[in-house]
Write a protein that holds these residues in place. Structure first.
Motif, PDB file in Angstrom:
ATOM      1  N   GLN A 330      56.241 -26.478   4.593  1.00 17.47           N
ATOM      2  CA  GLN A 330      57.519 -26.025   4.011  1.00 17.47           C
ATOM      3  C   GLN A 330      58.644 -26.989   4.330  1.00 17.47           C
ATOM      4  O   GLN A 330      59.619 -27.074   3.605  1.00 17.47           O
ATOM      5  CB  GLN A 330      57.868 -24.648   4.555  1.00 17.47           C
ATOM      6  N   LYS A 331      58.511 -27.697   5.450  1.00 16.97           N
ATOM      7  CA  LYS A 331      59.544 -28.663   5.830  1.00 16.97           C
ATOM      8  C   LYS A 331      59.180 -30.067   5.354  1.00 16.97           C
ATOM      9  O   LYS A 331      59.770 -31.060   5.782  1.00 16.97           O
ATOM     10  CB  LYS A 331      59.749 -28.635   7.352  1.00 16.97           C
ATOM     11  N   GLY A 332      58.166 -30.163   4.511  1.00 16.26           N
ATOM     12  CA  GLY A 332      57.833 -31.446   3.886  1.00 16.26           C
ATOM     13  C   GLY A 332      56.949 -32.346   4.728  1.00 16.26           C
ATOM     14  O   GLY A 332      56.860 -33.552   4.468  1.00 16.26           O
ATOM     15  N   VAL A 333      56.271 -31.801   5.727  1.00 16.23           N
ATOM     16  CA  VAL A 333      55.393 -32.646   6.552  1.00 16.23           C
ATOM     17  C   VAL A 333      53.935 -32.221   6.328  1.00 16.23           C
ATOM     18  O   VAL A 333      53.577 -31.061   6.559  1.00 16.23           O
ATOM     19  CB  VAL A 333      55.750 -32.537   8.045  1.00 16.23           C
ATOM     20  N   ILE A 334      53.140 -33.179   5.852  1.00 11.36           N
ATOM     21  CA  ILE A 334      51.720 -32.882   5.607  1.00 11.36           C
ATOM     22  C   ILE A 334      50.903 -33.467   6.751  1.00 11.36           C
ATOM     23  O   ILE A 334      50.898 -34.685   6.970  1.00 11.36           O
ATOM     24  CB  ILE A 334      51.235 -33.504   4.279  1.00 11.36           C
ATOM     25  N   VAL A 335      50.243 -32.596   7.520  1.00  8.29           N
ATOM     26  CA  VAL A 335      49.287 -33.064   8.536  1.00  8.29           C
ATOM     27  C   VAL A 335      47.918 -32.514   8.127  1.00  8.29           C
ATOM     28  O   VAL A 335      47.791 -31.877   7.081  1.00  8.29           O
ATOM     29  CB  VAL A 335      49.691 -32.633   9.968  1.00  8.29           C
ATOM     30  N   ARG A 336      46.895 -32.761   8.955  1.00 11.18           N
ATOM     31  CA  ARG A 336      45.559 -32.343   8.525  1.00 11.18           C
ATOM     32  C   ARG A 336      45.000 -31.213   9.387  1.00 11.18           C
ATOM     33  O   ARG A 336      44.753 -31.405  10.573  1.00 11.18           O
ATOM     34  CB  ARG A 336      44.610 -33.541   8.597  1.00 11.18           C
ATOM     35  N   PRO A 337      44.815 -30.039   8.775  1.00  9.68           N
ATOM     36  CA  PRO A 337      44.120 -28.977   9.507  1.00  9.68           C
ATOM     37  C   PRO A 337      42.640 -29.352   9.639  1.00  9.68           C
ATOM     38  O   PRO A 337      42.092 -30.013   8.764  1.00  9.68           O
ATOM     39  CB  PRO A 337      44.285 -27.741   8.613  1.00  9.68           C
ATOM     40  N   LEU A 338      41.995 -28.933  10.718  1.00 10.15           N
ATOM     41  CA  LEU A 338      40.629 -29.389  10.976  1.00 10.15           C
ATOM     42  C   LEU A 338      39.612 -28.249  11.020  1.00 10.15           C
ATOM     43  O   LEU A 338      38.573 -28.356  11.684  1.00 10.15           O
ATOM     44  CB  LEU A 338      40.601 -30.188  12.293  1.00 10.15           C
ATOM     45  N   GLY A 339      39.907 -27.182  10.278  1.00 12.98           N
ATOM     46  CA  GLY A 339      38.990 -26.036  10.249  1.00 12.98           C
ATOM     47  C   GLY A 339      37.591 -26.450   9.798  1.00 12.98           C
ATOM     48  O   GLY A 339      36.593 -25.945  10.308  1.00 12.98           O
ATOM     49  N   GLY A 340      37.527 -27.404   8.869  1.00  9.15           N
ATOM     50  CA  GLY A 340      36.238 -27.878   8.359  1.00  9.15           C
ATOM     51  C   GLY A 340      35.381 -28.511   9.457  1.00  9.15           C
ATOM     52  O   GLY A 340      34.164 -28.607   9.319  1.00  9.15           O
ATOM     53  N   TYR A 341      36.010 -28.942  10.527  1.00  9.49           N
ATOM     54  CA  TYR A 341      35.290 -29.535  11.653  1.00  9.49           C
ATOM     55  C   TYR A 341      35.044 -28.500  12.754  1.00  9.49           C
ATOM     56  O   TYR A 341      34.625 -28.856  13.857  1.00  9.49           O
ATOM     57  CB  TYR A 341      36.095 -30.694  12.247  1.00  9.49           C
ATOM     58  N   GLY A 342      35.389 -27.245  12.489  1.00  8.60           N
ATOM     59  CA  GLY A 342      35.273 -26.216  13.519  1.00  8.60           C
ATOM     60  C   GLY A 342      36.385 -26.323  14.549  1.00  8.60           C
ATOM     61  O   GLY A 342      36.322 -25.715  15.615  1.00  8.60           O
ATOM     62  N   MET A 343      37.420 -27.097  14.242  1.00  8.57           N
ATOM     63  CA  MET A 343      38.544 -27.265  15.186  1.00  8.57           C
ATOM     64  C   MET A 343      39.730 -26.450  14.650  1.00  8.57           C
ATOM     65  O   MET A 343      40.729 -27.012  14.198  1.00  8.57           O
ATOM     66  CB  MET A 343      38.892 -28.749  15.333  1.00  8.57           C
ATOM     67  N   THR A 344      39.571 -25.145  14.692  1.00  6.64           N
ATOM     68  CA  THR A 344      40.539 -24.280  14.013  1.00  6.64           C
ATOM     69  C   THR A 344      41.884 -24.198  14.744  1.00  6.64           C
ATOM     70  O   THR A 344      42.856 -23.702  14.192  1.00  6.64           O
ATOM     71  CB  THR A 344      39.970 -22.846  13.886  1.00  6.64           C
TER      72      THR A 344
END
Ligand SMILES: Cc1ncc(COP(=O)(O)O)c(C=O)c1O
Length: 376
Positions: A330-344
């Motif tokens: 929402q504040k314009g910052v895109i980082v990477r969630p890692l749920g696909g790696y089991g790093m929720t």
């Protein structure tokens, strides 16, 4: 009950049905469409925040009128430049449409149904996909903390094992292993098992104990080194990576790759990019400054991190991770969630320019304040 939208599932190769496709970082244009934001910092795909070497840009621009022609299918000039730079023979190099293509081609050359492919927990997502595409069994070896456990990976080798994929530094965790651990491992891998050592982030690693894969290819013909121009060289959009190894394996990979897999602009760019090592050095220095900027801010905010040797860092946000990610967007910052790696409970932050990093730090500070306010 049969699924009415599933017209072809009986025809599709069974291993394809279970594939979870690689999830790339959210594109800036998508967030712009969704939220109408003007200031967006994409710190989600481990790209080079300095962009591309101006010399490469000029060389590519000078060739724009050549777009109607097929490129040299053998990529002669690019391969020759790379061979000179790496001090190997051109016959020891395969070029790929990104190193991603080469990682998959190795699986197609060596593995199939009934075979096993070994990789680490928290290893790069393309390794399990590569195994699955060819119908081989992926064997995920438990990590040691967040790092590859090379001894356990060796112990996981059976007479069905065809390939072991290892990244050093690893993505997404940024962990790195040293020479002693590597040498103990590679010297014991059975000679018929192919080891792919993925050094996509090698340029960023300044650890004196880092084992440079090229130093081992003569001694171990089953070793393939994979690298890319997508990161420190700033050429991610052109899609070009390479693999170095023994001539016989490289020839099998070349037999399988698509004709013209390296587009003309990638070929032009590789020749120029290798000549502009100042740009690479500048990119690495900028990454080091940015890493310090982000890590010291995360420390001040009492956020735990995984020490990283790449151009990204993982930070742990516990049960608040999904919310932190949503509010950062929402504040314009895109980082990477890692749920696909089991790093929720972890987000991966790519190192950006000083300004982008500052945007992230300010946004995160505000998000954490909002969340702690909401909890009261
Ligand atoms: C460890 C690792 N290997 C390989 C790749 C593939 O890079 P490319 O296909 O752009 O060369 C990536 C990309 O993020 C990566 O992180």
């Amino acid at each position: 009950m049969t699924n009415p939208s599933c017209l072809f599932c009986d025809q599709v190769q069974p291993q394809i049905l279970g594939i979870h496709p690689y999830v790339p970082g959210k594109p800036v244009s998508e967030l712009q469409r969704e939220l109408g934001l003007t200031r967006i910092s994409k710190l989600a795909s481990n790209e080079n925040p300095l962009g591309t070497s101006p010399k490469v840009l000029a060389a590519v621009q000078a060739e724009l009128s050549e777009m109607a022609r097929y490129p040299d299918g053998a990529a002669f000039e690019a391969k020759a430049a790379l061979a000179r730079f790496l001090q190997v023979k051109t016959s020891q190099i395969a070029l790929g449409n990104g190193s991603n293509e080469l990682l998959e081609l190795v699986a197609r050359v060596f593995a199939g149904p009934g075979d096993e492919v070994v990789y680490s927990q928290y290893g790069f997502a393309v390794y399990p996909i590569s195994a699955q595409v060819v119908g081989a069994k992926g064997v995920e070896v438990k990590a040691k903390g967040w790092a590859h456990d090379l001894a356990a990976m060796l112990a996981a080798v059976t007479d069905k094992t065809k390939i072991i994929y290892i990244a050093n530094p690893n993505n997404p965790t940024g962990t790195v292993f040293g020479k002693a651990e590597w040498e103990a491992f590679i010297s014991q891998v059975p000679k018929q098992v192919v080891v792919v050592l993925d050094e996509a982030y090698l340029e960023y690693c300044d650890d004196a104990d880092y084992p440079n894969g090229l130093d081992y290819i003569e001694r171990y013909p089953n070793l393939l080194i994979s690298r890319t121009f997508s990161k420190a060289y700033g050429l991610a959009a052109l899609r070009v990576g390479y693999m170095v190894g023994c001539e016989e394996i490289i020839q099998y990979i070349n037999q399988l790759r698509a004709p013209f897999n390296i587009n003309y602009y990638a070929q032009v760019a590789v020749v120029q990019a290798l000549q502009d090592q100042d740009f690479v050095a500048q990119s690495v220095a900028e990454n080091k400054r940015g890493m310090q900027q982000i890590c010291s801010a995360l420390s001040s905010l009492e956020i735990e991190m995984i020490p990283s040797s790449g151009n990204f860092v993982c930070a742990h946000f516990g049960g608040k991770t999904a919310e932190v990610n949503r509010l950062l967007l929402q504040k314009g910052v895109i980082v990477r969630p890692l749920g696909g790696y089991g790093m929720t409970e972890t987000l991966r932050i790519s190192i950006g320019t000083a300004e982008e990093n500052q945007h992230f730090i300010e946004a995160l500070t505000a998000v954490l304040a909002e969340l702690s306010g909401a909890a009261k």
